[in-house]
Design a protein around this motif. Structure first.
Motif, PDB file in Angstrom:
ATOM      1  N   PRO A 106       0.831  -1.219   0.000  1.00 55.44           N
ATOM      2  CA  PRO A 106       0.000   0.000   0.000  1.00 55.44           C
ATOM      3  C   PRO A 106       0.860   1.261   0.000  1.00 55.44           C
ATOM      4  CG  PRO A 106      -0.817  -1.588   1.601  1.00 55.44           C
ATOM      5  CD  PRO A 106       0.505  -2.110   1.114  1.00 55.44           C
ATOM      6  N   ALA A 107       0.234   2.393  -0.268  1.00 53.21           N
ATOM      7  CA  ALA A 107       0.962   3.639  -0.482  1.00 53.21           C
ATOM      8  C   ALA A 107       1.711   4.124   0.751  1.00 53.21           C
ATOM      9  CB  ALA A 107      -0.007   4.725  -0.958  1.00 53.21           C
ATOM     10  N   GLU A 108       1.362   3.675   1.935  1.00 57.82           N
ATOM     11  CA  GLU A 108       2.027   4.188   3.135  1.00 57.82           C
ATOM     12  C   GLU A 108       3.425   3.606   3.333  1.00 57.82           C
ATOM     13  OE1 GLU A 108       0.544   2.207   7.042  1.00 57.82           O
ATOM     14  OE2 GLU A 108      -1.134   2.140   5.618  1.00 57.82           O
ATOM     15  N   TYR A 109       3.792   2.562   2.595  1.00 60.20           N
ATOM     16  CA  TYR A 109       5.103   1.936   2.748  1.00 60.20           C
ATOM     17  C   TYR A 109       6.032   2.368   1.615  1.00 60.20           C
ATOM     18  CZ  TYR A 109       2.390  -1.178   5.781  1.00 60.20           C
ATOM     19  OH  TYR A 109       1.565  -1.688   6.748  1.00 60.20           O
ATOM     20  N   GLY A 110       7.258   2.721   1.987  1.00 57.19           N
ATOM     21  CA  GLY A 110       8.202   3.141   0.967  1.00 57.19           C
ATOM     22  C   GLY A 110       9.631   2.779   1.311  1.00 57.19           C
ATOM     23  N   ASN A 111      10.531   3.072   0.377  1.00 53.30           N
ATOM     24  CA  ASN A 111      11.955   2.781   0.485  1.00 53.30           C
ATOM     25  C   ASN A 111      12.203   1.292   0.730  1.00 53.30           C
ATOM     26  OD1 ASN A 111      14.563   3.743   0.223  1.00 53.30           O
ATOM     27  ND2 ASN A 111      14.820   4.128   2.405  1.00 53.30           N
ATOM     28  N   ALA A 112      11.525   0.458  -0.046  1.00 51.96           N
ATOM     29  CA  ALA A 112      11.678  -0.997   0.026  1.00 51.96           C
ATOM     30  C   ALA A 112      11.319  -1.584  -1.324  1.00 51.96           C
ATOM     31  CB  ALA A 112      10.795  -1.584   1.115  1.00 51.96           C
ATOM     32  N   LEU A 113      12.000  -2.689  -1.687  1.00 51.32           N
ATOM     33  CA  LEU A 113      11.737  -3.375  -2.954  1.00 51.32           C
ATOM     34  C   LEU A 113      11.146  -4.755  -2.783  1.00 51.32           C
ATOM     35  CD1 LEU A 113      14.965  -2.606  -5.058  1.00 51.32           C
ATOM     36  CD2 LEU A 113      12.799  -1.360  -5.033  1.00 51.32           C
ATOM     37  N   GLY A 114      11.530  -5.465  -1.718  1.00 49.73           N
ATOM     38  CA  GLY A 114      11.180  -6.871  -1.620  1.00 49.73           C
ATOM     39  C   GLY A 114       9.986  -7.182  -0.762  1.00 49.73           C
ATOM     40  N   GLY A 115       9.869  -6.565   0.412  1.00 47.37           N
ATOM     41  CA  GLY A 115       8.788  -6.901   1.315  1.00 47.37           C
ATOM     42  C   GLY A 115       8.728  -5.946   2.490  1.00 47.37           C
ATOM     43  N   VAL A 116       7.670  -6.078   3.280  1.00 43.77           N
ATOM     44  CA  VAL A 116       7.454  -5.247   4.458  1.00 43.77           C
ATOM     45  C   VAL A 116       7.072  -6.138   5.625  1.00 43.77           C
ATOM     46  CG1 VAL A 116       6.043  -3.437   5.510  1.00 43.77           C
ATOM     47  CG2 VAL A 116       6.694  -3.263   3.102  1.00 43.77           C
ATOM     48  N   PHE A 117       7.743  -5.952   6.769  1.00 40.73           N
ATOM     49  CA  PHE A 117       7.328  -6.590   8.020  1.00 40.73           C
ATOM     50  C   PHE A 117       6.932  -5.469   8.973  1.00 40.73           C
ATOM     51  CE2 PHE A 117       8.247 -11.162   9.335  1.00 40.73           C
ATOM     52  CZ  PHE A 117       7.042 -11.259   9.997  1.00 40.73           C
ATOM     53  N   LEU A 141      -1.042   6.953  -4.065  1.00 38.96           N
ATOM     54  CA  LEU A 141       0.206   7.479  -4.600  1.00 38.96           C
ATOM     55  C   LEU A 141       1.183   7.692  -3.441  1.00 38.96           C
ATOM     56  CD1 LEU A 141       1.608   8.571  -7.209  1.00 38.96           C
ATOM     57  CD2 LEU A 141       0.856  10.848  -6.490  1.00 38.96           C
ATOM     58  N   HIS A 142       2.385   7.177  -3.622  1.00 33.41           N
ATOM     59  CA  HIS A 142       3.462   7.370  -2.654  1.00 33.41           C
ATOM     60  C   HIS A 142       4.567   8.159  -3.336  1.00 33.41           C
ATOM     61  CE1 HIS A 142       7.254   6.278  -0.595  1.00 33.41           C
ATOM     62  NE2 HIS A 142       6.514   6.191   0.495  1.00 33.41           N
ATOM     63  N   ALA A 143       5.160   9.099  -2.628  1.00 35.45           N
ATOM     64  CA  ALA A 143       6.276   9.878  -3.160  1.00 35.45           C
ATOM     65  C   ALA A 143       7.466   9.741  -2.217  1.00 35.45           C
ATOM     66  CB  ALA A 143       5.888  11.338  -3.324  1.00 35.45           C
ATOM     67  N   GLN A 144       8.663   9.892  -2.770  1.00 39.46           N
ATOM     68  CA  GLN A 144       9.861   9.731  -1.962  1.00 39.46           C
ATOM     69  C   GLN A 144      10.946  10.694  -2.418  1.00 39.46           C
ATOM     70  OE1 GLN A 144      11.080   5.672  -1.169  1.00 39.46           O
ATOM     71  NE2 GLN A 144      13.240   6.226  -1.140  1.00 39.46           N
ATOM     72  N   TYR A 145      11.537  11.390  -1.437  1.00 35.81           N
ATOM     73  CA  TYR A 145      12.647  12.288  -1.697  1.00 35.81           C
ATOM     74  C   TYR A 145      13.853  11.794  -0.903  1.00 35.81           C
ATOM     75  CZ  TYR A 145      15.687  16.369  -1.359  1.00 35.81           C
ATOM     76  OH  TYR A 145      16.767  17.202  -1.392  1.00 35.81           O
TER      77      TYR A 145
END
Length: 789
Positions: free
Chosen positions: A222-233, A487-491
């Motif tokens: 989901p859009a709240e998770y960022g700076n990751a490519l493989g998975g979220v714990f 939509l997620h954005a990252q700087y």
């Protein structure tokens, strides 16, 4: 055997008096997380036994028989929730928080969910490739060592054929692609003996007894998770008991010795604290002759509801160290060598303060501020000319890394109707990195003293920022059709990169037992810090030639089919494709890619002037068949067929080191009531097999000439270790006191019962002057005891 049976009968007893227990928790709306006052909790076997939530959504349902019970949770206008198989014990109240979803049509009668929703994430915006992880699962399955990371290896799409570490390899991605969050705050590696840039290690610093149900997501987050490519714990902590004081004492070979206390604090608050000290080295379970020492302390304090909202404070402090001495090293040691002495120290810590408040009847705001710390030091000495009169001990490596993060997270949740909800927020992380690395590894002898030079490779004092705003909505287009889009954005301030990432999923519930899901997500992640800040000697000056690398980019595509063939059963099939670009590769033609890093304690130290031209892809098919606990038995079978490939700057497509090809797991267990029915004997089993990890063959002649390992880079990852196989068996007993509020649990976990010789590594041995194979830990009996009162 007679003595054992006598003790067993003495514990189980034959008295007719029945001990009871209680379940407690909080009932909230699954989107706004606001408490639902007046929700009814019902004991399914006796509808006269009920409880009602208060203004804070809290409830306590007592007078329940010990053993497995099923509860129903009802609230007008919301779908009824069924909580099956809750293990009620006499020693403590069992925590069971509930998140309820509003009915599609508020005028309709409440709709019963078709069996347990444990396969669904707590985060209701995570509709694809996501599931809940319960505390009971972490401690229940054989071979798990009470480690949440090792539990994840049983799920479809995850592989970790390495018993010495708990790295999580998701769908062929490097373990560095995993995001760890604790109570909504991203954290560095939450493990003992961790090193900079990695996400796994031999021992977890996360205590299962502190955890609430948590989320594990493997694709199109989901859009709240960022700076990751493989998975979220996404780890959640549970609240302490706000009604009664309770205590737990426990000991296990891998989980360690621990003490926990919880109870009420103030008018409506509670506290939960736990301290733990490792025992693995004491019982010879560390995979090394050295003594690993580690301890951690965790807490969660709920200050209750105030006029300005609810506050909670949580944290973990972990410390570990190990001293390797070459004189004490065995030939099969996994981490040390006879010609080396090494001292290793690591720390991990996180502390956070969370504030939650209702803005109005349909929206709420949750804000967290936190800080985290991760540090490790290594002092390594190499004895050159070992075993000869010319033996000469010299410093070989010196590591001193400290990473500090300050995090601000604010999340706005609004439910404008039962058909449209919105979640938006910002995540601001300020990094402070102080890192040093000096080593003789792979260095030339420029000063002519006969030894490799001791060269400074990393020496950085850097501050940088990661800023992530996001917004996501859930649209119930019809009762059977749900769209999540955001939509997620990252700087990333280090290279001033700004990216926008669309995310979307669609769920179609074709029938009560059939659903189809589609998901897409664009994701980015910065290259690990040990590569970004690597020094290159350019005309006598040390230059960080990798610091401006682009964010690695990944497009996720996933489609799934979920089928419930019967009550308590679930089958899920998913197919996925992941397209990766902007990976770091060498400017000249070579097989190297940053996608191959992250499954060890360190990173490459000779990759300079990298460019963001590398690519890769992962694709696969996954099957999950799960039998939730009922009638005393449960089971889980998962299978994954996948391919993980990458290209370096030479343009040749190669196998990733994580391209095992297949992973299959079969787990199951049975509980047997004994005595008067309040006590339980249980048995659990686990069988796991996977294709071997790919590796690069050694150039033996060049290694012998150089005195250190040189690989055949033109044949990178062209060979594969033998297939991994392991079987574990676990037996134990749960004992509930007849008259006192006390419960006991014993177990013995027979790990790798077939004593299979799984390969740990094949590498050049400078002492034998040949390529040697080291195997992983063979058969080992884990054990544990826990008392709750």
């Amino acid at each position: 055997m007679k003595k054992f049976l006598f003790i067993l009968l003495a514990f189980t007893g034959i008295g007719a008096s029945a001990q009871t227990g209680a379940v407690r928790g909080r009932v909230v709306d699954n989107i706004t997380e606001q408490p639902l006052e007046g929700a009814t909790i019902i004991f399914a076997a006796d509808s006269a036994v009920t409880a009602t939530t208060n203004a804070n959504g809290d409830y306590r349902l007592g007078n329940l028989p010990v053993g497995r019970v099923t509860l129903r949770v009802r609230y007008m206008g919301y779908e009824t929730i069924i909580l099956p198989g809750i293990d009620v014990v006499s020693g403590k109240d069992v925590p069971a928080d509930v998140r309820m979803a509003e009915s599609y049509n508020s005028l309709d009668e409440v709709v019963l969910t078709a069996g347990p929703a444990k396969d669904k994430a707590r985060n209701k915006l995570a509709a694809v490739s996501a599931r809940q992880v319960s505390v009971e699962e972490i401690t229940k399955y054989a071979g798990g060592r009470s480690d949440v990371a090792r539990l994840a290896t049983n799920f479809a799409g995850v592989s970790a054929p390495d018993d010495s570490r708990n790295d999580i390899v998701v769908r062929g991605n490097s373990p560095t692609g995993l995001l760890w969050r604790i109570e909504g705050i991203p954290v560095p590696n939450p493990n003992h003996f961790a090193s900079l840039g990695t996400t796994g290690s031999p021992v977890s610093a996360l205590n299962a007894n502190m955890m609430a149900n948590s989320d594990f997501i493997t694709s199109a987050f989901p859009a709240e998770y960022g700076n990751a490519l493989g998975g979220v714990f996404d780890i959640a902590f549970r609240k302490g008991n706000s009604d009664n004081y309770e205590y737990t004492l426990a000991a296990g070979a891998f989980s360690g010795a621990e003490a926990m206390a919880e109870g009420p604090m103030g008018k409506e608050g509670s506290f939960l604290v736990n301290g733990r000290y490792g025992l693995a080295g004491t019982v010879g379970a560390g995979g090394t002759s050295a003594q690993p020492n580690y301890a951690d302390f965790s807490f969660n304090i709920d200050f209750g509801k105030t006029k300005v909202g609810s506050f909670s404070l949580f944290g973990i402090a972990a410390h570990s160290y190990i001293d390797f001495r070459g004189n004490d090293v065995d030939e099969d040691d996994l981490f040390a060598a006879k010609d080396e002495n090494m001292d290793v120290v690591s720390q991990f810590g996180v502390i956070g303060l969370t504030h939650s408040a209702a803005i109005n009847d349909f929206s709420s705001l949750k804000t967290s501020i936190g800080g985290s710390f991760s540090g490790n030091t290594v002092e390594q000495e190499r004895i050159f000319n070992y075993g000869t009169p010319q033996a000469n001990p010299l410093p070989y490596a010196d590591v001193d890394n400290n990473e500090v993060r300050f995090t601000l997270s604010s999340v706005y949740n609004a439910k404008f109707s039962n058909r449209f909800t919105l979640r938006g927020g910002v995540m601001l992380e300020q990094y402070g990195l102080r890192a040093k690395l000096s080593s003789r590894e792979r260095q030339a002898d420029n000063d002519g003293d006969g030894y490799q030079d001791f060269v400074n490779l990393i020496d950085t004092d850097e501050d940088y920022t990661v800023f992530q705003p996001y917004a996501q909505g859930q649209f119930r287009l019809a009762e059977s059709l749900v769209l999540n889009a955001g939509l997620h954005a990252q700087y990333f301030s280090l290279n001033e990169a700004f990216v926008a990432e669309p995310r979307a999923s669609l769920t179609w519930n074709m029938a009560p037992s059939h659903s189809v899901t589609f998901g897409y997500g664009l994701h980015h992640q910065n290259v690990p810090a040990p590569l970004l800040f690597l020094n290159q000697n350019v005309n006598g000056s040390l230059v960080q030639t990798n610091r401006d690398l682009d964010l690695v980019r990944s497009n996720h595509y996933v489609m799934g089919y979920d089928f419930r063939p019967g009550n308590g059963w679930r089958t899920k099939l998913e197919v996925y494709y992941q397209d990766i670009s902007n990976a770091a590769v060498e400017a000249n033609s070579s097989s190297y890619s940053s996608l191959t890093e992250g499954a060890d304690f360190g990173f490459s130290i000779d990759k300079f002037g990298l460019v963001s031209n590398g690519t890769g892809h992962n694709m696969g098919l996954e099957l999950t068949v799960e039998k939730f606990l009922s009638n005393g038995w449960y089971g889980l079978a998962t299978g994954s067929l996948f391919e993980a490939k990458y290209e370096g700057s030479d343009g040749i497509e190669r196998d990733s080191p994580f391209n095992n090809g297949y992973v299959f797991n079969i787990l199951g267990g049975k509980e047997f009531k004994v005595g008067s029915g309040r006590n339980v004997i249980f048995a659990d089993s686990r069988l796991s097999t996977a294709g071997g990890r790919h590796y690069t063959p050694v150039d033996l002649a060049s290694s012998q000439a150089a005195g250190y390992e040189i690989l055949q880079d033109d044949k990178a990852f062209s060979q594969q270790y033998d297939a991994y196989f392991r079987m574990d068996l676990k037996f134990g007993m749960k004992l509930n006191s007849r008259r006192k509020k006390v419960s006991h649990q014993f177990y013995i976990d027979l790990q790798n019962v077939t004593n299979n010789e799984n390969v740990f590594v094949r590498e050049y041995n400078r002492l034998t002057n040949r390529v040697d194979q080291v195997d992983q830990i063979g058969f080992f009996p884990d054990f544990g005891y826990k008392i709750q009162f």
